[in-house]
Design an enzyme around this catalytic site. Structure first.
Site, PDB file in Angstrom:
ATOM      1  N   THR A 231       0.863  -1.194   0.000  1.00  0.00           N
ATOM      2  CA  THR A 231       0.000   0.000   0.000  1.00  0.00           C
ATOM      3  C   THR A 231       0.898   1.243   0.000  1.00  0.00           C
ATOM      4  O   THR A 231       2.096   1.147   0.253  1.00  0.00           O
ATOM      5  CB  THR A 231      -0.921   0.013   1.249  1.00  0.00           C
TER       6      THR A 231
ATOM      7  N   LYS B 286       8.112   1.949   2.687  1.00  0.00           N
ATOM      8  CA  LYS B 286       9.212   2.541   3.456  1.00  0.00           C
ATOM      9  C   LYS B 286       8.761   3.087   4.811  1.00  0.00           C
ATOM     10  O   LYS B 286       9.516   3.077   5.772  1.00  0.00           O
ATOM     11  CB  LYS B 286       9.840   3.686   2.656  1.00  0.00           C
TER      12      LYS B 286
ATOM     13  N   GLU C  99      13.099  -5.824   0.606  1.00  0.00           N
ATOM     14  CA  GLU C  99      14.053  -5.443  -0.443  1.00  0.00           C
ATOM     15  C   GLU C  99      13.549  -4.266  -1.279  1.00  0.00           C
ATOM     16  O   GLU C  99      14.319  -3.376  -1.661  1.00  0.00           O
ATOM     17  CB  GLU C  99      14.305  -6.648  -1.354  1.00  0.00           C
TER      18      GLU C  99
ATOM     19  N   VAL D 118      14.196  -0.203  -0.722  1.00  0.00           N
ATOM     20  CA  VAL D 118      15.442   0.528  -1.010  1.00  0.00           C
ATOM     21  C   VAL D 118      15.910   0.257  -2.440  1.00  0.00           C
ATOM     22  O   VAL D 118      16.228  -0.872  -2.792  1.00  0.00           O
ATOM     23  CB  VAL D 118      16.566   0.118  -0.021  1.00  0.00           C
TER      24      VAL D 118
ATOM     25  N   GLY E  29      14.526   0.085  -5.465  1.00  0.00           N
ATOM     26  CA  GLY E  29      13.756  -0.701  -6.434  1.00  0.00           C
ATOM     27  C   GLY E  29      14.348  -2.047  -6.774  1.00  0.00           C
ATOM     28  O   GLY E  29      14.422  -2.943  -5.940  1.00  0.00           O
TER      29      GLY E  29
ATOM     30  N   GLY F 278       6.390  11.693 -15.947  1.00  0.00           N
ATOM     31  CA  GLY F 278       5.861  10.830 -14.894  1.00  0.00           C
ATOM     32  C   GLY F 278       6.899  10.385 -13.877  1.00  0.00           C
ATOM     33  O   GLY F 278       6.638   9.516 -13.054  1.00  0.00           O
TER      34      GLY F 278
ATOM     35  N   ASP G  49      12.908  10.971   0.758  1.00  0.00           N
ATOM     36  CA  ASP G  49      12.854   9.593   0.259  1.00  0.00           C
ATOM     37  C   ASP G  49      14.217   8.902   0.441  1.00  0.00           C
ATOM     38  O   ASP G  49      14.294   7.774   0.920  1.00  0.00           O
ATOM     39  CB  ASP G  49      12.444   9.627  -1.228  1.00  0.00           C
TER      40      ASP G  49
ATOM     41  N   LYS H 221      15.400   5.645   3.020  1.00  0.00           N
ATOM     42  CA  LYS H 221      16.155   4.469   2.571  1.00  0.00           C
ATOM     43  C   LYS H 221      17.430   4.303   3.401  1.00  0.00           C
ATOM     44  O   LYS H 221      17.819   3.183   3.740  1.00  0.00           O
ATOM     45  CB  LYS H 221      16.494   4.595   1.078  1.00  0.00           C
TER      46      LYS H 221
ATOM     47  N   GLY I  49       9.657   1.942 -10.651  1.00  0.00           N
ATOM     48  CA  GLY I  49       8.947   1.317 -11.770  1.00  0.00           C
ATOM     49  C   GLY I  49       8.183   0.113 -11.266  1.00  0.00           C
ATOM     50  O   GLY I  49       8.618  -0.570 -10.340  1.00  0.00           O
TER      51      GLY I  49
END
Lengths: 328, 163
Positions: free
Chosen positions: A82, A111, A135, A138, A140, A193, A207, A211, A305
């Site tokens: 979510t 996160k 995993e 952090v 992707g 985007g 962000d 991480k 992504g």
């Protein structure tokens, strides 16, 4: 192995569609978005649910909620994907706690709860003898946590630093390449985007800081939180600063770094030689782990992504399937 | 260092030997001819690399050998690091910002490139700092961090790696 997927945003759809396409011996027994849900202990037709979601905006019955699936669903692993809330970690926090307390494994890309309640959640998982894997929180697709926990097992980690936010990296790449101002590069990132309507979370370095907190806790279990991170974003950088750095054959990147021996936990724009391994282009991420035995290891890959992040979630799922679920 | 030696055979060698004895690496020896000099003396500029803690001992030995040291330390600042500062650099007294580094005695701003796109806009400057050693460089950057915070400037530092 049976999984329940909570969240059908970009990551959730990526995970669901890859599971539907690849099989991998995983049966989806529950799916929920923010407004509805579907449960079937015998296995859900995931492709049909995704189609319904695309057409109607709902994945199932409005009477079935994510929470009811987390607390009452029949699954071995809860996939919690979510949206992130950095203030409270909710609703993911409640879902994860519920699953762990029932002795279920959890895989999350969220996160918020991991950065806010790392020690609580990992202790809860340990108490109930289950896996909590994250995993996807952090960088992707880059398997940095697997690398640290397993690939570099036995090493003493001295430092971790890297480019951990694709949006910032895209903006800086464009400013350096084309001499764009910060506002112009941000506008371009939005059009493509890569940046949210409100880019604060990315460009202020929050962000990246989240991480870092997760990585620091993973390696040293030192209980650091977002408040401990010295954080400077890229929103005050000028095009001229990039040009000045360029005149020295260098460029600027937003770097997150943890060096416990120096008491360093910092996110800041930094000058790096253009040939430096962390100078990656566009939306790529790159992380260096400095260890005693292996030396410095740098991993580069896509930091975001739908399918890329799904790769990290599925990697965690298969790790649990292969190592921790009886009879798979 | 710039030294004065007697214009007689063997004097230069006698002046340079203590440098070698102190573990110094002589990188260049430049003779300077100055007609205004006292007769029978020569000015020699010596570029050398020497661990800092041995410098005082070398000075004592040279003086004892009758060598006059005219100037010392200009080439002591061997370590360089470039940083970028962004903000209202002029309005927040740029010379004071630079002065705070220069006044340390162990570090100084040796180069600056600046762009000022407009009066109301923030300017950007690339500052190159020289310092005698790593500790002093770190101290100088620390001073700059404090100044930047106080004057609301963004300081972009190079990535110093741990390896």
């Amino acid at each position: 192995m049976r999984v329940a997927i909570l969240g059908l945003g970009s990551v959730g759809r990526g995970v669901a569609s890859m599971l539907a396409r690849k099989g991998l011996g995983i049966t989806v027994t529950g799916i929920a978005d923010s407004k509805s849900g579907v449960c079937d202990p015998a296995g859900i037709d995931v492709a049909a649910v995704l189609e319904k979601k695309a057409k109607t905006g709902l994945c199932g019955d409005p009477a079935v909620t994510a929470r009811s699936i987390a607390e009452g669903g029949e699954y071995d692993v809860l996939v919690e994907v979510t949206p992130t809330d950095v203030e409270t970690g909710e609703p993911a926090l409640t879902h994860i706690r519920a699953a762990l307390a029932m002795g279920k494994h959890v895989v999350t890309s969220n996160k918020g709860p991991m950065a806010l309640y790392f020690r609580d959640l990992t202790a809860l998982a340990e108490e109930h003898g289950v896996q909590l894997r994250y995993e996807a929180t952090v960088c992707g697709a880059i398997p940095i946590i697997q690398t640290i926990q397993h690939g570099l097992a036995g090493n003493t980690v001295h430092a971790v630093y890297g480019v951990m936010n694709g949006t910032c990296n895209y903006i800086l790449t464009r400013m350096a390449d084309e001499g764009l101002t910060y506002d112009q590069a941000l506008a371009e990132a939005r059009e493509l985007g890569y940046a949210e309507a409100d880019p604060t979370f990315d460009v202020k370095g929050i962000d990246t800081a989240l991480k870092l907190v997760i990585l620091a806790n993973t390696i040293w279990n030192n209980g650091v939180t977002l408040k401990d991170v010295e954080c400077t974003g890229i929103d005050l950088l000028t095009a001229e600063a990039l040009t000045l750095a360029g005149s020295q054959n260098s460029t600027i990147r937003l770097i997150g770094e943890v060096v416990p021996e120096m008491g360093l936990l910092r996110v800041s724009p930094r000058i790096l030689p253009k040939k430096h391994p962390l100078v990656v282009r566009d939306t790529l991420n790159a992380v260096t782990v400095v260890t005693d035995m292996a030396g410095a290891i740098t991993e580069v890959g896509k930091g975001a992504g739908s399918v890329e992040t799904a790769s990290a979630v599925i990697g965690d799922l298969l790790f649990i399937k292969n190592c921790h679920v009886k009879g798979h | 260092m710039k030294i004065e030696v007697k214009d007689a055979p063997g004097q230069l060698v006698a002046a340079l030997r203590p440098i070698s004895d102190a573990g110094g690496n002589i990188m260049a020896v430049i003779h300077e001819w100055d007609p205004t000099l006292r007769p029978k003396t020569r000015i020699v500029q010596v570029v050398l690399d020497l661990p800092e803690e041995r410098l005082d001992g070398l000075i004592t030995t040279l003086k004892a050998a009758g060598v006059t040291i005219l100037r010392l330390g200009e080439e002591r600042l061997l370590l360089k690091r470039s940083v970028i500062m962004i903000g209202h650099l002029m309005h927040t007294d740029l010379s004071d910002t630079v002065g705070q580094i220069d006044r340390t005695g162990y570090a100084e701003v040796v180069e600056m490139h600046m762009t000022m796109p407009g009066i109301a806009q923030r300017s950007s400057a690339l500052l190159t700092i020289s310092a005698t050693n790593r500790t002093h460089m770190d101290e100088a950057v620390k001073i700059l961090r404090t100044v930047a915070k106080k004057k609301d400037l963004l300081l972009v530092e190079p990535l110093e790696e741990v390896a």
